[in-house]
Write an enzyme that holds these catalytic residues in place. Structure first.
Site, PDB file in Angstrom:
ATOM      1  N   TYR A   3      -3.522  -2.719 -10.276  1.00 46.68           N
ATOM      2  CA  TYR A   3      -3.463  -2.478  -8.828  1.00 46.68           C
ATOM      3  C   TYR A   3      -2.597  -3.532  -8.125  1.00 46.68           C
ATOM      4  CZ  TYR A   3      -4.847  -2.394  -3.942  1.00 46.68           C
ATOM      5  OH  TYR A   3      -4.802  -2.397  -2.573  1.00 46.68           O
ATOM      6  N   TYR A  21      -4.778   3.619   7.884  1.00 46.97           N
ATOM      7  CA  TYR A  21      -6.161   3.087   7.976  1.00 46.97           C
ATOM      8  C   TYR A  21      -6.783   3.437   9.321  1.00 46.97           C
ATOM      9  CZ  TYR A  21      -3.170   0.416   4.900  1.00 46.97           C
ATOM     10  OH  TYR A  21      -2.205   0.075   4.017  1.00 46.97           O
ATOM     11  N   SER A  53       0.796  -1.237   0.000  1.00 49.15           N
ATOM     12  CA  SER A  53       0.000   0.000   0.000  1.00 49.15           C
ATOM     13  C   SER A  53       0.825   1.282   0.000  1.00 49.15           C
ATOM     14  CB  SER A  53      -0.929   0.019   1.214  1.00 49.15           C
ATOM     15  OG  SER A  53      -1.985  -0.868   1.001  1.00 49.15           O
ATOM     16  N   LYS A  92       0.260   3.396  -2.960  1.00 48.57           N
ATOM     17  CA  LYS A  92      -0.910   4.275  -3.066  1.00 48.57           C
ATOM     18  C   LYS A  92      -0.515   5.760  -3.041  1.00 48.57           C
ATOM     19  CE  LYS A  92      -3.866   0.694  -1.174  1.00 48.57           C
ATOM     20  NZ  LYS A  92      -4.325  -0.064  -0.043  1.00 48.57           N
ATOM     21  N   VAL A 150       1.153  -3.768   3.779  1.00 46.51           N
ATOM     22  CA  VAL A 150       1.166  -5.088   4.422  1.00 46.51           C
ATOM     23  C   VAL A 150       2.422  -5.905   4.104  1.00 46.51           C
ATOM     24  CG1 VAL A 150      -1.284  -5.564   4.837  1.00 46.51           C
ATOM     25  CG2 VAL A 150      -0.302  -6.106   2.616  1.00 46.51           C
TER      26      VAL A 150
HETATM   27  N1  GLN Z   1      -2.201  -5.506  -1.877  1.00 46.93           N
HETATM   28  C1  GLN Z   1      -2.784  -5.318  -0.575  1.00 46.93           C
HETATM   29  C2  GLN Z   1      -4.293  -5.444  -0.659  1.00 46.93           C
HETATM   30  O1  GLN Z   1      -4.834  -4.913  -1.584  1.00 46.93           O
HETATM   31  C3  GLN Z   1      -2.401  -3.964  -0.055  1.00 46.93           C
HETATM   32  C4  GLN Z   1      -2.981  -3.720   1.314  1.00 46.93           C
HETATM   33  C5  GLN Z   1      -2.032  -3.013   2.243  1.00 46.93           C
HETATM   34  O2  GLN Z   1      -0.837  -2.926   2.010  1.00 46.93           O
HETATM   35  N2  GLN Z   1      -2.575  -2.570   3.346  1.00 46.93           N
HETATM   36  O3  GLN Z   1      -4.935  -6.050   0.163  1.00 46.93           O
END
Ligand code: GLN
Length: 305
Positions: free
Chosen positions: A189, A241, A63, A66, A259
């Site tokens: 994505y 988050y 993420s 993003k 993650v």
């Molecule tokens: N690729 C992961 C997902 O879409 C990214 C989520 C994350 O890093 N929090 O679930």
């Protein structure tokens, strides 16, 4: 300030937390990470570098991507982008579907999965088949390093198991907030999430956000001052988050986690920091990474507050 000595102290003090946290298993390839890995990199605006641990080891940025896709989309769409993705914290987990239904398919912010998927859809509308290459080229530009690619096995692992993300994109498509075919968008994505970088490359790639939108090492302008301010604000309020408040409370810096175990953070007008440790807390953020950044701001006083 002796940042090398501070990094050493942090490395010693985090040792006791290695028994805590969990590897993510909803993307099977991520569960194969080495639990004992730790790296931390700091790069200052005048180019001084400080590293500790496996700072040349690549891991999937997940993420953290993003931040970069949103930067790229904001450059092309400006305010129009906010019609399709908001800028408020969600207070929900990164992959939550709940809010999305009663808010008619408009994600709260670009740093939860739904918001990032919409952002990627916007990039797919501009760059069409070349969208992922444009994202990768942008990563190479902001990190000042051509040696960046994605991990096909991690990509395939997520493509085969990312059911929640398929649910999110389908729900948004039903609300007409996804313009391109869902299979194309979800693949871009998942690829952006599986981009592999080191803490060293990630720290460099955040410098433009510490410097009003301009990379201080290459002098290249990435985006204007006002947009850089907004992205930093979003990182502070939404970058972790439903633990964004906790991260702001304990660390006090704009930051973004993934993650894959990475976290990036910005000390405005001073430096960018990146940490890696793959075991996560219950919110899906690196447990040791968060702790290391908390220790950093406590020891140096370098928070925004
Ligand atoms: N690729 C992961 C997902 O879409 C990214 C989520 C994350 O890093 N929090 O679930």
């Amino acid at each position: 300030m002796d940042l090398d000595a501070i990094l050493k102290e942090i490395q010693e003090e985090i040792q006791k937390y290695f028994t805590k946290g969990k590897l993510p298993n909803y993307i099977p390839m991520l569960a194969q990470a080495d639990e004992s890995d730790f790296a931390m990199s700091i790069i200052t605006l005048d180019g001084e570098e400080y590293h500790i641990g496996c700072s040349n080891k690549k891991f999937s940025i997940q993420s953290i991507s993003k931040v970069f896709t949103f930067t790229l989309a904001l450059e092309h769409y400006s305010k129009e982008l906010y019609k399709r993705v908001g800028h408020e914290p969600s207070g929900d987990p990164f992959n939550s579907l709940v809010q999305l239904e009663y808010e008619s398919g408009i994600p709260r912010n670009p740093f939860i999965n739904a918001g990032a998927i919409v952002t990627t859809d916007c990039l797919a509308s501009i760059f069409e088949d070349n969208a992922f290459n444009e994202i990768l080229d942008f990563m190479k530009k902001v990190s000042g390093d051509q040696n960046i690619s994605f991990d096909k096995n991690i990509f395939i692992s997520e493509l085969g198991h990312g059911f929640q993300n398929f649910a999110l994109i389908n729900l948004m498509k039903s609300y007409h907030n996804i313009k391109n075919p869902i299979d194309d968008v979800i693949q871009i994505y998942f690829k952006q999430c599986s981009i592999m970088m080191t803490t060293k490359q990630l720290a460099h790639s955040m410098l433009f956000l510490a410097n009003h939108g301009k990379d201080p090492l290459t002098n290249e302008s990435i985006l204007n001052e006002s947009k850089a301010k907004r992205i930093n604000s979003l990182m502070l309020t939404c970058g972790h988050y439903d633990a964004s408040g906790d991260f702001a409370y304990k660390v006090g810096l704009p930051g973004k986690s993934g993650v894959g175990g990475g976290i990036v953070a910005v000390v405005p007008k001073k430096m960018a920091i990146s940490v890696y440790s793959p075991k996560l807390n219950v919110y899906g953020n690196s447990l040791i990474g968060t702790k290391a950044l908390e220790l950093f701001t406590t020891k140096t006083g370098l928070s925004i507050f």
